[in-house]
Design an enzyme around this catalytic site. Structure first.
Site, PDB file in Angstrom:
ATOM      1  N   THR A 380      37.338  39.787  14.297  1.00  0.00           N
ATOM      2  CA  THR A 380      37.044  39.696  12.868  1.00  0.00           C
ATOM      3  C   THR A 380      37.909  40.700  12.128  1.00  0.00           C
ATOM      4  O   THR A 380      38.316  41.722  12.680  1.00  0.00           O
ATOM      5  CB  THR A 380      35.548  39.968  12.599  1.00  0.00           C
ATOM      6  OG1 THR A 380      34.763  39.019  13.311  1.00  0.00           O
ATOM      7  CG2 THR A 380      35.201  39.877  11.125  1.00  0.00           C
ATOM      8  N   ASP A 420      27.782  32.138  17.849  1.00  0.00           N
ATOM      9  CA  ASP A 420      26.911  32.870  16.926  1.00  0.00           C
ATOM     10  C   ASP A 420      25.563  32.164  16.729  1.00  0.00           C
ATOM     11  O   ASP A 420      24.670  32.736  16.100  1.00  0.00           O
ATOM     12  CB  ASP A 420      27.593  33.043  15.566  1.00  0.00           C
ATOM     13  CG  ASP A 420      28.319  34.376  15.459  1.00  0.00           C
ATOM     14  OD1 ASP A 420      28.188  35.208  16.373  1.00  0.00           O
ATOM     15  OD2 ASP A 420      29.012  34.602  14.446  1.00  0.00           O
ATOM     16  N   SER A 445      27.131  37.858  10.599  1.00  0.00           N
ATOM     17  CA  SER A 445      26.780  39.192  10.117  1.00  0.00           C
ATOM     18  C   SER A 445      27.808  39.706   9.112  1.00  0.00           C
ATOM     19  O   SER A 445      27.712  40.854   8.663  1.00  0.00           O
ATOM     20  CB  SER A 445      26.684  40.169  11.286  1.00  0.00           C
ATOM     21  OG  SER A 445      25.678  39.781  12.188  1.00  0.00           O
ATOM     22  N   GLY A 466      33.343  43.851  13.207  1.00  0.00           N
ATOM     23  CA  GLY A 466      32.442  44.495  14.146  1.00  0.00           C
ATOM     24  C   GLY A 466      31.262  43.678  14.593  1.00  0.00           C
ATOM     25  O   GLY A 466      30.315  44.221  15.153  1.00  0.00           O
ATOM     26  N   GLY A 467      31.265  42.363  14.362  1.00  0.00           N
ATOM     27  CA  GLY A 467      30.169  41.529  14.840  1.00  0.00           C
ATOM     28  C   GLY A 467      28.856  41.903  14.192  1.00  0.00           C
ATOM     29  O   GLY A 467      28.784  42.218  13.007  1.00  0.00           O
TER      30      GLY A 467
END
Length: 564
Positions: A380, A420, A445, A466-467
């Site tokens: 990301t 996800d 997120s 960062g997920g």
């Protein structure tokens, strides 16, 4: 090459400007955005150019084969827009997509190959947003990226490390192997990475728009790669042709003298960040200081409060948040001031809650369960832009895991975004809100955020990679800038402290990690781990001498803030 070397010297250094600024995850990407601003383009023009360049120089994190969420502030109309380019599940995707013999697949068995590839939406969304807010010709925005893809660029240390670490999975796809492991050896730092196939794809998008990816021969190759991989997926050319971005209503809440605005579902980021900040609004955060050592009570209390607010927000996230086009999501109730005040009373200053539970917000109705442990994620990127007219963009873009599905089509990596979704479609005999479903967007997120001052003008533009940890990264950076008075560079460089579900995570090798014993004594489940945040922030300051811009780029990545 000399200019790139000079740009690299600016990485992680404070940036200041008076007119316009771009903060992005690679110097060449930030420079591509600045080139559009210098040519008279808008923040939206610059965002398209940055995204195109990131597809070339940060291929492991984002690109044409992924999705994106975007907040845009139009200074002329004083309107904030939220654009949803999140990937979608194919029409044939069943709730059991990630089950084998009734049990969830291990993450990388699900993620590598075609099974987890969602219908990409980033370019279709950017096309629609550019049509509304761009000024320069669409094709012009891709010229810098096309040139670098053709000529090549030097592989940085981070990309080289990630190629080496993921070499076994990259070898499984002939295209990925040829690009990243020539002669079957991972590209080393400093090696030239040329991607003429991606240059051709970018040129097709420049000439034909997003239709180049969603219809015709490239779309046919994407669908064939997904369905023909050893771990096949279900995507068809009809899925690609039918994808449409969404323009949604942004979410906003007051915080002290400011107003914080973020993205609505299908991301959980907007709701969760706003909840964390609303819970902390009941605390005197300005009296605390996160930069102290383990014996500094103010640092310990700052970590404690940030952790408890995050754990409460994650409990609600896991219970309620999903794609609101497909399941009832009580967003209004989750952000209701009375509800949040009641949740804030659950925070004790000297003791962590044993097991934070989801609340019962107003208007929740019969919302189903939703639970999923945090998945590994490094793919990301985030960019923040302010142009000379005062327009602003906060754009978070992703292909999910590092190198996505490890499938290369026409020079671009495809995402593995469907991981996800919750792998389990039911819990306790009830459907999971974030279960897989046809044409459904998986919960995210991503948390692009714009902060407004009392005059209604933007004062900060930020977001992170960062997920699942994006939520905590962004909340901590907001506290740093708003309550602790830090400049953006100091805010994004802070040792990371944040919740991931019920666990309080502390960044390894930093002063934050030294707080672990004291936090454990207060009852926190603590994990010390390496953090891969990718925060990029711009602060807008207004005074008698006019507007000043300050930028910050996360030193954990290759980013830079450039301005003039």
């Amino acid at each position: 090459m000399i200019r790139l070397a000079l740009l690299l010297l600016l990485v992680a250094l404070p940036a200041a400007a008076q007119r316009q600024m771009v903060a992005a995850a690679h110097p060449q990407a930030a420079e591509a955005g600045m080139a559009m601003l210098r040519a008279g383009g808008t923040a939206m023009d610059a965002a398209v150019a940055v995204q195109a360049m990131l597809a070339v120089v940060e291929p492991q994190a984002s690109g044409l084969g992924g999705g994106a969420l975007l907040l845009h502030w139009d200074a002329g109309s004083r309107k904030l827009s939220a654009w949803d380019g999140r990937e979608m599940a194919p029409a044939a995707a069943p709730p059991t997509l990630f089950l084998r013999d009734g049990q969830p697949l291990p993450f990388h068995e699900a993620a590598v190959g075609g099974r987890a590839v969602g219908v990409p939406g980033a370019i279709r969304m950017l096309e629609a947003a550019h049509r509304a807010q761009g000024r320069l010709p669409w094709a012009q925005l891709f010229a810098p990226a096309i040139a670098v893809a053709e000529q090549g660029f030097p592989v940085g240390a981070r990309l080289a490390q990630q190629i080496a670490a993921d070499a076994e999975r990259l070898r499984r796809d002939p295209g990925a192997r040829a690009l990243f492991l020539p002669q079957d050896r991972p590209l080393a730092e400093g090696a030239a990475l040329r991607n003429p196939a991606l240059a051709a794809t970018l040129r097709a998008v420049a000439e034909q728009g997003a239709d180049a990816l969603h219809r015709g021969p490239i779309a046919a190759e994407i669908a064939a790669a997904v369905r023909g991989s050893p771990n096949p997926g279900l995507m068809t050319t009809d899925d690609l042709a039918g994808y449409e971005p969404r323009q949604r209503d942004p979410l906003c809440l007051p915080y002290r003298v400011w107003t914080l605005c973020g993205m609505p579902p299908p991301t959980s980021g907007g709701v969760a960040v706003l909840q964390i900040m609303a819970l902390l609004a009941h605390q005197d955060m300005a009296a605390l200081d996160p930069r102290g050592g383990p014996s500094e009570v103010r640092a310990l209390d700052a970590a404690h409060l940030l952790g408890e607010a995050g754990r409460l927000a994650f409990a609600d996230r896991n219970r309620y948040l999903a794609d609101s086009d497909h399941v009832p999501v009580p967003v209004r109730g989750l952000l209701d001031p009375t509800y949040l005040t009641l949740r804030a009373q659950l925070i004790e200053r000297d003791r962590a809650a044993t097991a934070p539970r989801a609340g019962n917000p107003p208007w929740a109705g019969g919302a189903p369960l939703a639970s999923q442990p945090p998945q590994p994620e490094n793919g990301t990127s985030h960019l923040s832009i302010v142009d000379a007219a005062g327009n602003a963009v906060a754009l978070t873009t992703t292909i999910e895991d590092v190198f996505g599905a490890r499938l290369l089509v026409r020079g671009m990596l495809l995402n593995n975004q469907l991981t996800d979704f919750s792998f389990l479609p039911e819990l306790e005999g009830r459907p999971v809100a974030n279960r897989v479903g046809p044409a459904k967007r998986p919960r995210s997120s991503m948390s692009p955020t714009i902060v407004f001052g009392a005059d209604g003008q933007p004062v900060a533009v930020l977001g992170s990679a960062g997920g699942v940890r994006i939520i905590g990264h962004v909340a901590q950076a907001l506290l740093a800038m708003l309550d602790w008075g830090m400049e953006p560079q100091a805010a994004v460089a802070l040792p990371r402290i944040g919740a991931a579900n019920a666990t309080l995570e502390l960044e390894a090798g930093t002063a934050a990690a030294a707080l672990a014993p004291a936090l454990q004594a207060r009852g926190f489940p603590v994990e010390i781990r390496t953090m891969t945040s990718g925060l990029h922030a711009i602060r807008v300051l207004r005074g008698p001498e006019g507007v000043r811009l300050q930028g910050g780029a996360d030193p954990r990545r290759d980013g830079v803030a450039l301005g003039e």
